[in-house]
Design a protein around this motif. Structure first.
Motif, mmCIF file in Angstrom:
data_model
loop_
_atom_site.group_PDB
_atom_site.id
_atom_site.type_symbol
_atom_site.label_atom_id
_atom_site.label_comp_id
_atom_site.label_asym_id
_atom_site.label_seq_id
_atom_site.Cartn_x
_atom_site.Cartn_y
_atom_site.Cartn_z
ATOM 1 N N ALA A 1 3.382 8.211 21.764
ATOM 2 C CA ALA A 1 3.641 6.589 20.310
ATOM 3 C C ALA A 1 4.965 6.620 21.062
ATOM 4 C CB ALA A 1 2.471 6.815 19.409
ATOM 5 N N PRO A 2 5.863 7.628 20.756
ATOM 6 C CA PRO A 2 7.290 6.948 21.180
ATOM 7 C C PRO A 2 7.725 6.765 22.225
ATOM 8 C CG PRO A 2 6.757 9.493 20.697
ATOM 9 C CD PRO A 2 5.626 8.585 20.897
ATOM 10 N N ARG B 1 -1.129 9.386 20.027
ATOM 11 C CA ARG B 1 -0.224 9.857 18.783
ATOM 12 C C ARG B 1 0.777 10.460 20.094
ATOM 13 N NH1 ARG B 1 -2.302 14.637 14.834
ATOM 14 N NH2 ARG B 1 0.566 14.420 14.378
ATOM 15 N N PRO C 1 5.763 11.108 15.229
ATOM 16 C CA PRO C 1 6.465 11.185 16.643
ATOM 17 C C PRO C 1 7.456 9.788 16.802
ATOM 18 C CG PRO C 1 4.299 11.243 17.734
ATOM 19 C CD PRO C 1 4.301 11.614 15.900
ATOM 20 N N TRP C 2 6.153 9.155 16.542
ATOM 21 C CA TRP C 2 6.543 7.587 16.535
ATOM 22 C C TRP C 2 8.596 7.141 15.676
ATOM 23 C CZ3 TRP C 2 2.440 8.286 15.520
ATOM 24 C CH2 TRP C 2 1.476 8.362 14.242
ATOM 25 N N THR C 3 8.644 8.565 14.592
ATOM 26 C CA THR C 3 9.404 7.923 13.383
ATOM 27 C C THR C 3 11.117 8.648 13.960
ATOM 28 O OG1 THR C 3 8.923 10.014 12.801
ATOM 29 C CG2 THR C 3 8.194 8.208 11.578
ATOM 30 N N PRO D 1 0.411 -1.198 -0.399
ATOM 31 C CA PRO D 1 0.255 -0.462 0.024
ATOM 32 C C PRO D 1 0.966 0.940 -0.124
ATOM 33 C CG PRO D 1 -0.295 -0.768 1.980
ATOM 34 C CD PRO D 1 0.736 -2.197 1.342
ATOM 35 N N ASP D 2 2.262 1.050 0.458
ATOM 36 C CA ASP D 2 3.059 2.438 0.432
ATOM 37 C C ASP D 2 4.001 2.684 -1.110
ATOM 38 O OD1 ASP D 2 2.435 2.592 2.986
ATOM 39 O OD2 ASP D 2 4.736 1.991 3.769
ATOM 40 N N TYR E 1 -3.740 4.110 17.675
ATOM 41 C CA TYR E 1 -2.464 5.165 17.379
ATOM 42 C C TYR E 1 -1.550 4.685 18.606
ATOM 43 C CZ TYR E 1 -6.498 5.982 13.911
ATOM 44 O OH TYR E 1 -6.773 5.709 13.165
ATOM 45 N N ARG F 1 2.828 8.012 2.956
ATOM 46 C CA ARG F 1 3.746 7.045 3.021
ATOM 47 C C ARG F 1 4.467 6.228 1.589
ATOM 48 N NH1 ARG F 1 0.627 2.730 7.418
ATOM 49 N NH2 ARG F 1 1.175 1.654 6.121
ATOM 50 N N PHE G 1 -4.305 -0.905 10.037
ATOM 51 C CA PHE G 1 -3.710 -0.047 9.888
ATOM 52 C C PHE G 1 -2.217 -0.235 10.278
ATOM 53 C CE2 PHE G 1 -2.705 4.145 10.899
ATOM 54 C CZ PHE G 1 -2.311 4.658 9.506
ATOM 55 N N TYR H 1 -2.493 9.727 6.306
ATOM 56 C CA TYR H 1 -0.725 9.409 6.293
ATOM 57 C C TYR H 1 -0.369 8.199 5.588
ATOM 58 C CZ TYR H 1 2.438 7.539 9.217
ATOM 59 O OH TYR H 1 4.100 6.567 9.263
ATOM 60 N N LYS H 2 -1.577 7.535 5.198
ATOM 61 C CA LYS H 2 -1.165 6.153 3.927
ATOM 62 C C LYS H 2 -0.635 7.290 2.776
ATOM 63 C CE LYS H 2 -4.270 2.865 5.085
ATOM 64 N NZ LYS H 2 -6.148 2.577 5.077
ATOM 65 N N LEU I 1 1.456 3.067 16.565
ATOM 66 C CA LEU I 1 2.226 3.514 15.266
ATOM 67 C C LEU I 1 3.684 3.505 15.227
ATOM 68 C CD1 LEU I 1 -0.693 5.754 13.983
ATOM 69 C CD2 LEU I 1 0.590 3.814 12.912
ATOM 70 N N SER J 1 -0.050 -2.216 9.184
ATOM 71 C CA SER J 1 0.196 -2.528 7.584
ATOM 72 C C SER J 1 1.886 -1.353 7.860
ATOM 73 C CB SER J 1 -0.770 -2.126 6.730
ATOM 74 O OG SER J 1 -1.109 -0.312 7.296
ATOM 75 N N GLU J 2 1.637 -0.844 8.294
ATOM 76 C CA GLU J 2 2.977 0.402 8.450
ATOM 77 C C GLU J 2 4.320 -0.338 8.856
ATOM 78 O OE1 GLU J 2 5.124 4.189 10.071
ATOM 79 O OE2 GLU J 2 3.974 3.220 11.712
ATOM 80 N N GLN K 1 -5.696 9.618 8.933
ATOM 81 C CA GLN K 1 -5.234 7.867 8.669
ATOM 82 C C GLN K 1 -4.868 8.095 6.927
ATOM 83 O OE1 GLN K 1 -7.334 3.464 8.794
ATOM 84 N NE2 GLN K 1 -6.793 3.722 10.194
ATOM 85 N N VAL L 1 -8.356 -0.555 12.343
ATOM 86 C CA VAL L 1 -7.535 -0.073 13.049
ATOM 87 C C VAL L 1 -6.475 -0.315 13.003
ATOM 88 C CG1 VAL L 1 -6.357 1.590 14.620
ATOM 89 C CG2 VAL L 1 -9.346 1.819 13.966
#
Lengths: 647, 255
Positions: B98-99, B95, A529-531, A149-150, B120, A506, B148, A502-503, B123, B151-152, A499, B145
């Motif tokens: 998340a970290p 969000r 932020p998780w990145t 999907p990305d 979320y 990506r 989703f 964000y898809k 993620l 998938s990431e 969502q 969800v």
């Protein structure tokens, strides 16, 4: 759509009927296309057809025993009020139909003289000939493979379909009998001609299967090797020198100095003995709005992180300059590119002179989405990061002026003569970003606009996905996307739509993975932020290497650099769309020599904003006197500080 | 005078003052200009001891939370206990969290109401991938969800085998949509011989959409070219498919 109905659709969609959002998105997109078609494209097409037909008046065809003169071309009657549109637009494929519903008809009328040799005699007839094209419709379809999907890829390009019937009619009854007899044959001949034309196009479409493909994404990853200078002091110093040398009339531009310099930023920024020379000229006025917007964002982050009063005063200066840019053309919200008094400046192509605030100024008639992107991005960021109420009020007002203009003009920015300068159709990510920025600064005023546009989230992948077909040329498009996605995803609070956005983001990020782009990486870190943890080493190293770049534009060629592997790059299809001409064009793609992997940041050519240039280019030009402001360091640096890249 | 620092803690930050000097050699920030002496306040955020109060403005609240957690990640535990509010607030909260998620925090967060929004917070965390929710949550929206979120991180999943096993079950028992998605998932991981046989069986018993999805999965998943070609011939002759699609496939096959 009212907010209540919108909530009902959200509930349906949330309950699992995903198609409801997609259908709403397509309906909105087709409405926008219809509006553009009605207001501009159909009239332009009609004018173009009339002009083309008029070129046939007085022409003559000699076919031996038959000679035909077109004596007069009457105004054609066109029934093309229904616009083309999407009948399908999702991860499994895209289908277009023209028109979206019904058919088009064209009635073309000519006065002709035909001279035909019968035996030894020439027979001459003058009559009116009507060519009636009925049931005209066309369709195009591609099937997508979205198993990743990305990275959706084209699996099948179906041959375009064009259907229509042709009827010939004259003001002579006996000729009508003849034409009636020959109509089936005429239609057959026309069908064959169209089929043959489509067959000719197919080889050009074939390379699209399997596209888009990434480029330069498999290079080595960066590791942090430790600071070699005071990176924060360098950032403060750049802000100081922007104020001193790069804002001669209020917005940010490049500066030409009287003495060349061939050293690096790192070697000069903190060197008290360094003298830049005296400014003798300026450049980059055409992009002054976009970079002033990025500079405003940088000062907003700097102020948030340090509370430095210089950051606040600079932000105020830019906010004021932007209010001027947004109003000086005389229509609030119709942006100018720069503040340039006349004299010393004089108008060139697509420029004119108009009074503003007691003086004459240069007005750039052609304005682009790029400039709006910078100004929206800067103001939206400043609104949230600067606590000063006066600065907030200025940012709010700037955003409202621009969005009011764009909504009132249905996402079209006009030239002085009323022709289209630029339009946002198909750029759904930017529409959403700017509407969300408006809702952020004035929630009650723009709630309606938000609910009218939010459905476009579902198809916002289209524009970035198309752009990834060419991941090298016109790389600035990716900077526009990142600034837009950053604003959109930062401000979208409903997960259903976030969502989808964000898809789409990506898809963009995967295509540019490992391109070693500090600004793009920080835009992602800001919305996801998780990145952040994954970017810590890379972004710090990119910024460190930025400081080791040549400070001024100089000439060099990396094609023979033993540390750089080169390759030839050519996108599968060259494509451009000209809104003012209402036409799309494709052209051959000339391969160009580029680096196979991103060139190390410290070796990349000098430019206005490094991160909007592809990292594969090998040559640079300049004599050591032209200097960019350095926003490409301070923006990602202060973003990195704010988002926790630096401990 | 070099750097005279005067530090004053105010409202969660240390405000420091230092003199800016006219002598450029003493002022590293100065660039080729002499400036009047001035005091420059610079703030250094102190670790926050408490969470910001919820705001009606969800975006601003999300920013406040992120900033608070950056200075004091331990506040995540308290925030999980306070995971409450409207949809936009919870989404921003997830969000921001998340970290800082770990297994214990994920377990506690998912025990709160609105698991769909709590997801979320997972993620980008393959180590916390919500496989169990994807597998068995009774609420289809929560499972969506979860899909989703998965998938990431599918490329980095430590329990990839478990997900693929689940996909095989869905190919056999799911709705048409779930069958197609699950076949795509298997294809993206590369088809095993048993997967090829499973997809072939699914083709035989499936609806037109499922048959198309099956052939696409065989092609994308690396099934033998001759096998894929045989199925493409069958699709080209499949009366249940639209004529236009059959024609396209036939042309692809050179028929």
């Amino acid at each position: 759509m009212g907010r209540f109905a919108a909530f009902a659709l959200v509930c349906v969609a949330t309950a699992g009927a995903q198609d409801a959002v997609n259908t709403a998105a397509r309906v909105k997109a087709n409405q926008q296309i219809q509006q553009l078609w009605t207001d501009h494209l159909a009239p332009q097409l009609t004018t173009a057809l009339i002009n083309k037909l008029n070129t046939y008046a007085g022409t003559y065809v000699d076919n031996g025993n038959t000679k035909v003169w077109i004596l007069q071309v009457h105004p054609p009657q066109l029934s093309i009020s229904n616009a083309p549109g999407f009948t399908k637009l999702d991860a499994s494929g895209i289908q277009l139909r023209a028109p979206l519903s019904g058919d088009w008809t064209l009635k073309l009328k000519f006065k002709v003289k035909v001279k035909h040799k019968v035996g030894f005699f020439w027979v001459t007839k003058v009559f009116n000939l009507t060519v009636h094209v009925l049931n005209l419709r066309a369709g195009a379809k591609i099937v997508l493979d979205s198993s990743d999907p990305d990275a959706p890829k084209i699996a099948v390009v179906a041959p375009p379909k064009v259907d229509f019937d042709v009827v010939l009619w004259t003001d002579k009854w006996y000729l009508n009998v003849l034409s009636a007899l020959f109509t089936p044959k005429i239609n057959q001949l026309v069908d064959e001609a169209v089929t043959s034309s489509i067959a000719g196009v197919l080889p050009a479409l074939a390379p699209l299967v399997g596209q888009p493909q990434p480029f330069g994404t498999s290079g080595p990853s960066l590791t942090w090797t430790g600071a070699t200078t005071d990176m924060e002091a360098c950032a403060h110093a750049i802000s100081q020198k922007i104020q001193l040398y790069h804002m001669p009339y209020g917005t940010v531009v490049e500066t030409i100095f009287d003495t060349p310099y061939f050293g690096t930023w790192e070697a000069s920024l903190l060197d008290p003995a360094f003298s830049p020379g005296a400014p003798v000229g300026y450049g980059g006025f055409g992009d002054s709005a976009i970079w002033s917007g990025h500079y405003l964002a940088a000062e907003a982050f700097r102020y948030k992180v340090t509370g430095h009063p210089h950051a606040l005063s600079q932000a105020h200066a830019i906010l004021d300059a932007m209010a001027t840019l947004i109003n000086m053309k005389g229509t609030p919200g119709l942006l100018n590119r720069a503040i340039q008094p006349v004299p010393p400046f004089a108008p060139g192509s697509e420029q004119y002179v108009a009074p503003w605030a007691g003086g004459d100024y240069l007005m750039h008639d052609f304005i682009s989405r790029d400039q709006y992107m910078g100004v929206f991005f800067g103001n939206a960021t400043a609104f949230d990061l600067i606590s000063d109420p006066a600065a907030k009020a200025k940012a709010r007002q700037n955003i409202e002026w621009m969005i009011d203009y764009l909504l009132a003009n249905k996402w079209v920015a006009y030239r002085k003569d009323g022709t289209i300068s630029t339009a946002w159709h198909l750029n759904y990510g930017q529409q959403l970003a700017w509407v969300l920025a408006a809702r952020r600064v004035n929630p009650s005023k723009y709630a309606g606009a938000y609910w009218q546009h939010v459905w476009l989230s579902d198809i916002a992948w289209l524009s970035p996905w198309i752009e990834t077909f060419d991941p090298v040329r016109k790389y600035y498009k990716f900077n526009l996307q990142h600034g837009s996605f950053y604003t959109w995803l930062r401000l979208e609070s409903l997960p259903l739509f976030w969502q989808r956005g964000y898809k789409a983001f990506r898809i963009l990020r995967k295509a540019l993975k490992n391109h070693q782009n500090a600004h793009f990486n920080m835009c992602e870190a800001g919305v996801a932020p998780w990145t952040v943890a994954g970017y810590k080493d890379e972004v710090k190293q990119e910024l460190k290497l930025w400081l080791k770049r040549k400070r001024r534009a100089t000439t060099f060629d990396l094609s023979t650099d033993p540390g750089i592997t080169t390759t030839l790059f050519a996108p599968p299809v060259g494509f451009s769309f000209d809104y003012s001409a209402g036409a799309a064009s494709t052209g051959p793609s000339t391969p160009q020599l580029v680096s196979k992997y991103p060139v190390p940041v410290d070796k990349r050519p000098a430019t206005d904003f490094l991160w909007q240039r592809d990292p594969f280019r090998l040559t640079s030009g300049g004599n050591g006197t032209g200097e960019a402001p350095g926003i490409d360091y301070i923006l990602p640096y202060w973003m990195a500080r704010y988002y926790g890249i630096f401990e | 005078m070099k750097r005279l620092l005067l530090a004053v803690p105010i409202a969660g930050a240390v405000i420091a003052f230092w003199p800016r000097c006219a002598d450029r050699t003493e002022a590293p920030h100065a660039v080729n200009v002499s400036r009047p002496v001035a005091w420059t306040p610079v703030s250094f955020p102190l670790p926050r001891r408490s969470l910001p109060r919820p705001k009606a403005d969800a975006v601003a609240y999300g920013m406040d939370l992120s900033e608070a957690l950056r200075t004091n990640p331990a506040l995540a535990d308290e925030l999980i206990e306070r995971f409450d509010g409207d949809e936009e607030t919870l989404f921003q909260t997830a969000r921001a969290l998340a970290p800082y998620m770990n297994e214990s925090r994920a377990r506690r967060l998912l025990a709160r109401p609105r698991r769909d929004l709590a997801l979320y917070a997972l993620l980008g965390r393959p180590d916390l991938a919500p496989v169990q929710i994807f597998r068995s949550d009774p609420d289809p929206h929560v499972r969506a969800v979860a899909a989703f979120v998965l998938s990431e991180v599918v490329d980095r999943l430590p329990r990839r085998g478990e997900i693929l096993q689940l996909a095989r079950i869905y190919v056999q028992t799911g709705t048409d949509e779930l069958k197609i998605e699950s076949m795509d998932l298997l294809a993206s991981a590369g088809l095993q011989p048993d997967d090829v046989a499973l997809i072939e069986r699914t083709f035989e018993n499936g609806s037109p959409d499922v048959r198309l999805g099956a052939v696409r999965a065989l092609a994308a998943g690396g099934a033998p070219a001759e096998l894929v070609r045989n199925y493409l011939h069958r699709l080209a002759d499949d009366p249940a498919l639209p004529a236009e699609m059959r024609d396209t496939i036939a042309r692809t096959l050179g028929r």
